[in-house]
Design a protein around this motif. Structure first.
Motif, PDB file in Angstrom:
ATOM      1  N   THR A 108       0.824  -1.203   0.000  1.00 58.97           N
ATOM      2  CA  THR A 108       0.000   0.000   0.000  1.00 58.97           C
ATOM      3  C   THR A 108       0.861   1.257   0.000  1.00 58.97           C
ATOM      4  N   PRO A 109       0.698   2.127  -0.984  1.00 56.09           N
ATOM      5  CA  PRO A 109       1.451   3.379  -1.021  1.00 56.09           C
ATOM      6  C   PRO A 109       1.093   4.316   0.133  1.00 56.09           C
ATOM      7  N   LEU A 110       0.002   4.015   0.838  1.00 54.15           N
ATOM      8  CA  LEU A 110      -0.415   4.864   1.946  1.00 54.15           C
ATOM      9  C   LEU A 110       0.414   4.607   3.198  1.00 54.15           C
ATOM     10  N   MET A 111       1.223   3.549   3.189  1.00 52.88           N
ATOM     11  CA  MET A 111       2.140   3.311   4.303  1.00 52.88           C
ATOM     12  C   MET A 111       3.216   4.399   4.256  1.00 52.88           C
ATOM     13  N   PRO A 112       3.432   5.131   5.351  1.00 50.25           N
ATOM     14  CA  PRO A 112       4.289   6.326   5.315  1.00 50.25           C
ATOM     15  C   PRO A 112       5.676   6.108   4.727  1.00 50.25           C
ATOM     16  N   TYR A 113       6.250   4.925   4.915  1.00 50.13           N
ATOM     17  CA  TYR A 113       7.615   4.694   4.450  1.00 50.13           C
ATOM     18  C   TYR A 113       7.675   4.092   3.045  1.00 50.13           C
ATOM     19  N   PHE A 114       6.531   3.843   2.444  1.00 53.83           N
ATOM     20  CA  PHE A 114       6.516   3.234   1.112  1.00 53.83           C
ATOM     21  C   PHE A 114       7.276   4.093   0.093  1.00 53.83           C
ATOM     22  N   PRO A 115       6.993   5.415   0.013  1.00 55.92           N
ATOM     23  CA  PRO A 115       7.753   6.250  -0.945  1.00 55.92           C
ATOM     24  C   PRO A 115       9.251   6.265  -0.660  1.00 55.92           C
ATOM     25  N   LEU A 116       9.641   6.161   0.622  1.00 50.37           N
ATOM     26  CA  LEU A 116      11.056   6.145   0.973  1.00 50.37           C
ATOM     27  C   LEU A 116      11.740   4.910   0.392  1.00 50.37           C
ATOM     28  N   VAL A 117      11.058   3.765   0.427  1.00 50.36           N
ATOM     29  CA  VAL A 117      11.627   2.536  -0.136  1.00 50.36           C
ATOM     30  C   VAL A 117      11.781   2.679  -1.651  1.00 50.36           C
TER      31      VAL A 117
END
Length: 521
Positions: A456-465
């Protein structure tokens, strides 16, 4: 992203359909309000429902009073005045607030001193090549003890280590991400997540049984066993599915931007072992103080694992001490802590990272208080239990439904505590009415909560990964990461759920003072 596969292959067409579906989920999820606002909306809905339902008479029996359930109108002048007068107390007495903040004070010192980072580097370095993948996943799981350390240290380091070993760095990032986030609710070591979930579970269970007490380590044995499962599943998927799929993916990142693995120096290594020795000494002293039959750490009955035992009631305090003291020792030894001001600054940084949680906890506390006062929770629990009993579903099917529900909600509400605060007051009492314990319901929640984190892109760290991946493959996007992590998510959801059912069937204990049935047999 360049691959060996062509656009016309069945696999590529399936990926397109999958990414399109995930894009739709992302668009829908982005339209949802912030979790704090969701609690405010839920509070308003509860107040309105209490006004509407207060005029109805119900025949269902309240298990707490053995009398007919009634709904309290929260919009009367008296109730509104009481709500406003006690708002501050409602917030400050919110159990999860103190639990999380105290634990984070200690972990924050250990993290900002560099103690935890040094330990993770040493664990990742001293690893046989054939065991590289499971070792990274294991370290990723253990990193939950330091909350964000896994996201900011283990995941990028895993890419560096895989690249240095001649393997595809994105496979290392995927394996670490699966361990940190996909295995979020599993750990060999008790961490802040245990008392956090327990506090929500206990509050929810007390809707049905006001005197019930839930041990903070009520899922520890299951979480430990689950860690081995996640390591095995992640190992297989990384080496047999993800890495072969990435063989045609070029590493086209700027060599200057690709991070290098920095060796831990002798001073840091010595400081780490000194701090670790202090931690082990503290544990030894705790064991020594707890062993005697007349130990003050035991309950009046002489039991150590009893909830009333000071040892069990000190779990959060012990987490604080066993991290803050070694953290200070390490920081002083390597020079990250030059004075007491640096230690306090580390604690302040830790609290700064909890600012959003504090805001969310404020609205969550108000919602739970209103939900409890209205009696709607008890009404939903009894009516829901009656409905499920009418369906006569096997208990195993009910637990599977609980896992799937949690995984679905997780796609839109990323915060573990926010989801459990919303689902717990409904699901825990409802399943208690079906004879299923809060411990089992919480374990089912943990499985569902972790399994869909990584897609889920809504997980705060997803964009960081995604940014970590872009260091090696420039055109990596959200869809790339979702497609890479989807096999982990599906496998964890299916295999971990089946593991819970088998674990339950074999009667292995979930944790300390845990049970599968309610009332406990």
């Amino acid at each position: 992203m360049t691959t060996d596969a062509t656009e016309s292959t069945p696999s590529s067409r399936k990926n397109k359909r999958l990414l399109k579906a995930l894009d739709s989920i992302e668009r829908i999820g982005n339209k949802l309000p912030d979790p704090a606002v969701l609690f405010l909306i839920a509070l308003s809905i509860v107040a309105l429902l209490s006004w509407l339902l207060s005029s109805f008479t119900f025949t269902e029996i309240d298990p707490r009073t053995q009398e007919a359930i009634y709904v309290t109108n929260l919009l009367t002048g008296e109730r509104v005045a009481d709500f406003l007068a006690n708002m501050v107390t409602t917030f400050t007495s919110f159990a999860p607030l103190g639990v999380v903040l105290v634990a984070m004070l200690g972990v924050g010192v250990a993290e900002h001193s560099g103690f935890i980072n040094a330990g993770l580097k040493l664990m990742l370095k001293v690893t046989p090549e054939k065991l590289l993948t499971p070792s990274i996943i294991m370290v990723a799981i253990v990193s939950h003890t330091a909350t964000d350390a896994g996201y900011v240290l283990v995941i990028p380091l895993a890419g560096v280590i895989f690249h240095a070993a001649g393997r595809h760095p994105l496979a290392g990032i995927a394996a670490a991400f699966a361990g940190v986030s996909g295995g979020f609710c599993a750990n060999f070591i008790p961490s802040a997540i245990d008392p956090l979930l327990q506090s929500f579970t206990q509050s929810a269970a007390q809707i049905v049984a006001p005197e019930i007490q839930i041990n903070p380590l009520n899922n520890w044995f299951f979480a430990s066993a689950s860690s081995l499962l996640i390591m095995s599943v992640g190992w297989f998927i990384t080496d047999r599915i993800i890495e072969p799929r990435l063989r045609g993916t070029q590493i086209d990142g700027d060599p200057a931007d690709i991070p290098r693995f920095e060796e831990i120096n002798s001073k840091e290594r010595g400081a780490f072992w000194l701090a670790t020795g202090v931690m082990l000494l503290g544990i030894a002293l705790l064991v020594y103080a707890s062993v005697p039959a007349d130990s003050p750490m035991r309950a009046e009955t002489g039991e150590l694992a009893d909830f009333s035992a000071p040892l069990m009631r000190s779990i959060v305090s012990l987490i604080f001490l066993l991290f803050v003291i070694p953290g200070i020792v390490y920081g002083v030894r390597v020079g990250t802590f030059k004075s007491s001001k640096d230690v306090i600054a580390a604690m302040s940084k830790s609290m700064g990272s909890m600012a959003y949680y504090i805001v969310m906890a404020f609205f969550c506390a108000l919602f739970i208080k209103a939900f409890d006062d209205s009696n709607i929770g008890a009404l939903l629990a009894v009516k829901g239990a009656d409905a499920l009993q009418t369906l006569a579903l096997p208990s195993g099917v009910t637990i599977v439904a609980m896992v799937l529900l949690t995984a679905a909600v997780n796609l839109f509400v990323g915060s573990s505590s926010a989801k459990w605060a919303l689902l717990g007051p409904i699901m825990v009492p409802m399943l208690m009415q079906l004879g299923l314990s809060p411990d089992l319901t919480q374990a089912a929640y943990r499985v569902g909560d972790s399994s869909s984190n990584i897609i889920t892109p809504l997980m705060p760290y997803f964009p960081l990964v995604v940014v970590y991946c872009q260091r090696y493959v420039k055109n990596t996007g959200l869809g790339t990461l979702m497609a890479m992590m989807l096999p982990y998510s599906i496998a964890l959801l299916l295999i971990w759920t089946a593991f819970l059912l088998v674990y339950w069937g074999l009667g292995f204990p979930l944790g300390l003072q845990s049970s599968y049935s309610f009332p406990a047999l």
